[in-house]
Every structure is written in C-alpha cells, then in structure tokens.
Design a protein around this motif. Structure first.
Motif, PDB file in Angstrom:
ATOM      1  N   ARG A   8      -8.089  -3.939   6.075  1.00 11.61           N
ATOM      2  CA  ARG A   8      -8.109  -2.306   6.113  1.00 11.61           C
ATOM      3  C   ARG A   8      -6.517  -1.996   6.404  1.00 11.61           C
ATOM      4  O   ARG A   8      -6.450  -0.924   5.482  1.00 11.61           O
ATOM      5  CB  ARG A   8      -8.902  -1.892   7.191  1.00 11.61           C
ATOM      6  N   TRP A   9      -5.861  -2.363   7.247  1.00 10.62           N
ATOM      7  CA  TRP A   9      -4.394  -1.860   7.260  1.00 10.62           C
ATOM      8  C   TRP A   9      -3.448  -1.998   6.223  1.00 10.62           C
ATOM      9  O   TRP A   9      -2.912  -1.200   5.770  1.00 10.62           O
ATOM     10  CB  TRP A   9      -3.717  -2.623   8.563  1.00 10.62           C
ATOM     11  N   PHE A  10      -3.702  -3.258   5.342  1.00 12.02           N
ATOM     12  CA  PHE A  10      -2.972  -3.446   4.170  1.00 12.02           C
ATOM     13  C   PHE A  10      -3.411  -2.512   3.279  1.00 12.02           C
ATOM     14  O   PHE A  10      -2.706  -2.138   2.456  1.00 12.02           O
ATOM     15  CB  PHE A  10      -3.207  -4.825   3.726  1.00 12.02           C
ATOM     16  N   HIS A  11      -4.823  -2.245   2.974  1.00 12.25           N
ATOM     17  CA  HIS A  11      -5.212  -1.604   2.205  1.00 12.25           C
ATOM     18  C   HIS A  11      -4.797  -0.029   2.264  1.00 12.25           C
ATOM     19  O   HIS A  11      -4.353   0.623   1.393  1.00 12.25           O
ATOM     20  CB  HIS A  11      -6.690  -1.473   2.003  1.00 12.25           C
ATOM     21  N   THR A  12      -4.592   0.489   3.359  1.00 15.17           N
ATOM     22  CA  THR A  12      -4.393   1.852   3.739  1.00 15.17           C
ATOM     23  C   THR A  12      -2.726   2.191   3.825  1.00 15.17           C
ATOM     24  O   THR A  12      -2.382   3.071   3.653  1.00 15.17           O
ATOM     25  CB  THR A  12      -5.070   2.384   4.904  1.00 15.17           C
ATOM     26  N   GLN A  13      -2.098   0.951   4.168  1.00 16.21           N
ATOM     27  CA  GLN A  13      -0.636   1.006   4.506  1.00 16.21           C
ATOM     28  C   GLN A  13       0.182   0.500   3.344  1.00 16.21           C
ATOM     29  O   GLN A  13       1.143   1.044   2.723  1.00 16.21           O
ATOM     30  CB  GLN A  13      -0.244   0.447   5.665  1.00 16.21           C
ATOM     31  N   LYS A  14       0.053  -0.846   3.071  1.00 17.24           N
ATOM     32  CA  LYS A  14       1.021  -1.512   2.175  1.00 17.24           C
ATOM     33  C   LYS A  14       0.479  -1.318   0.574  1.00 17.24           C
ATOM     34  O   LYS A  14       1.527  -1.498   0.049  1.00 17.24           O
ATOM     35  CB  LYS A  14       1.012  -2.982   2.491  1.00 17.24           C
ATOM     36  N   LEU A  15      -0.598  -1.628   0.407  1.00 13.51           N
ATOM     37  CA  LEU A  15      -1.123  -1.513  -1.083  1.00 13.51           C
ATOM     38  C   LEU A  15      -0.848  -0.224  -1.820  1.00 13.51           C
ATOM     39  O   LEU A  15       0.079  -0.379  -2.788  1.00 13.51           O
ATOM     40  CB  LEU A  15      -2.447  -1.684  -1.154  1.00 13.51           C
ATOM     41  N   PRO A  16      -0.812   0.986  -1.164  1.00  7.30           N
ATOM     42  CA  PRO A  16      -0.306   2.106  -1.966  1.00  7.30           C
ATOM     43  C   PRO A  16       1.272   1.887  -2.196  1.00  7.30           C
ATOM     44  O   PRO A  16       1.827   2.424  -3.197  1.00  7.30           O
ATOM     45  CB  PRO A  16      -0.477   3.185  -1.101  1.00  7.30           C
ATOM     46  N   GLU A  17       1.985   1.557  -1.119  1.00  2.00           N
ATOM     47  CA  GLU A  17       3.462   1.433  -1.270  1.00  2.00           C
ATOM     48  C   GLU A  17       3.762   0.613  -2.293  1.00  2.00           C
ATOM     49  O   GLU A  17       4.723   0.628  -3.018  1.00  2.00           O
ATOM     50  CB  GLU A  17       4.051   1.036   0.174  1.00  2.00           C
ATOM     51  N   LEU A  18       3.263  -0.681  -2.625  1.00  2.00           N
ATOM     52  CA  LEU A  18       3.544  -1.597  -3.391  1.00  2.00           C
ATOM     53  C   LEU A  18       3.141  -1.320  -4.595  1.00  2.00           C
ATOM     54  O   LEU A  18       3.784  -1.365  -5.822  1.00  2.00           O
ATOM     55  CB  LEU A  18       2.464  -2.996  -3.222  1.00  2.00           C
ATOM     56  N   LEU A  19       1.782  -0.509  -4.987  1.00  2.00           N
ATOM     57  CA  LEU A  19       1.684   0.064  -6.236  1.00  2.00           C
ATOM     58  C   LEU A  19       2.717   1.058  -6.504  1.00  2.00           C
ATOM     59  O   LEU A  19       3.136   1.146  -7.973  1.00  2.00           O
ATOM     60  CB  LEU A  19       0.159   0.451  -6.372  1.00  2.00           C
ATOM     61  N   GLN A  20       3.016   2.059  -5.666  1.00  2.00           N
ATOM     62  CA  GLN A  20       4.184   2.856  -6.035  1.00  2.00           C
ATOM     63  C   GLN A  20       5.411   2.364  -6.318  1.00  2.00           C
ATOM     64  O   GLN A  20       6.009   2.763  -7.395  1.00  2.00           O
ATOM     65  CB  GLN A  20       4.336   3.682  -4.791  1.00  2.00           C
ATOM     66  N   MET A  21       5.937   0.995  -5.718  1.00  2.00           N
ATOM     67  CA  MET A  21       6.932   0.433  -6.110  1.00  2.00           C
ATOM     68  C   MET A  21       6.773  -0.095  -7.512  1.00  2.00           C
ATOM     69  O   MET A  21       8.051  -0.080  -8.402  1.00  2.00           O
ATOM     70  CB  MET A  21       7.323  -0.653  -5.098  1.00  2.00           C
ATOM     71  N   ILE A  22       5.975  -0.624  -7.856  1.00  2.00           N
ATOM     72  CA  ILE A  22       5.637  -1.300  -9.155  1.00  2.00           C
ATOM     73  C   ILE A  22       5.786  -0.194 -10.289  1.00  2.00           C
ATOM     74  O   ILE A  22       6.407  -0.384 -11.265  1.00  2.00           O
ATOM     75  CB  ILE A  22       4.497  -2.239  -9.376  1.00  2.00           C
TER      76      ILE A  22
END
Length: 141
Positions: A8-22
């Motif tokens: 849940r933390w990865f989904h709400t915190q890191k995943l959007p940042e990773l997709l934005q970086m890509i």
C-alpha cells in the motif's frame, strides 16, 4: 498484514513517482528526436527555398514542409511547456497543433471542395474550443 502495508505504501508513494520519472525520460527523448527532425526539416526548407530551381508546384511542397516544420516546433514547445508548468500539458497547445495539422491537410489535399469545407468547419470548431478554453482559464485565474 505487514506485506499489505508495504504494498500500500509503495502503491501510494513510490509507484506514482516511478511512473512520473519514466514519463519524463520518455518525453525528454521524444523532444531530442523531434529536435533532430526539426533541424532536418529546416535544412530541407532552406535548400528548397534558395537552391532549388523547380516550378510552381514546388510552392505547394514548400508550404507543406513549412507546416510540418511548425508541427515539430509546436510539439517541442508543448514538451517544454510541460516541464515548465510542473508536469502539466496545457489544453490550448493541443488545439493549436490540431489547427495547424488541419491547415496542412487542406494545403496538401485540396482537390475535393466538400472535404475542404468539412476541414474548415473542423478548424472553426477548434477555434471555438480555443475561445472556450481561454475564457475558462480567465475565470480560474
């Protein structure tokens, strides 16, 4: 239970940042590729305008190439605006690109009057949309 919290933390915190970086890296690469095409188009226009000895039919070709040049230019400007406006694409830039693309289509394929009429109506609709977008942005500011 702990695994669910981590996911849940990865989904709400890191995943959007990773997709934005890509997305940002891909847009940057696309801007570089479009810049290379823009330089090539500029070279072609200069050669055709100043060093070509073709007939009047080349004027239509030159106008077509100029509009392709502006399409490249508008897409690069859209990507620059995206990075400058905090990762947001302004809608009116897409409308400008649509109008330019339809004008290019009319210049290239103007043999059928009915098709040209429908394309000009499409431009009129896009200009109306541009007016509405401009008024909406004025109210929001």
């Amino acid at each position: 239970m702990k695994l669910i919290n981590v996911l849940r933390w990865f989904h709400t915190q890191k995943l959007p940042e990773l997709l934005q970086m890509i997305l940002n890296v891909c847009l940057f690469v696309m801007a570089l590729v479009l810049s290379v095409f823009l330089i090539g188009e500029t070279w072609f226009i200069v050669n055709q305008a100043f060093f070509s000895s073709e007939s009047v039919s080349s004027y239509f070709s030159l106008a077509d190439e100029l509009l392709v040049f502006f399409l490249y230019f508008e897409f690069i400007a859209l990507i620059v605006k995206y990075f400058k406006s905090n990762f947001h694409f302004p809608l009116h830039y897409f409308i400008y690109i649509g109008i330019t693309a339809i004008i290019r289509l009319i210049i290239v394929d103007h043999d059928d009057a009915v098709h040209t009429f429908w394309w000009t109506l499409a431009i009129l609709v896009l200009v109306g949309a541009l007016f509405i977008v401009g008024r909406t942005q004025d109210k929001q500011e």
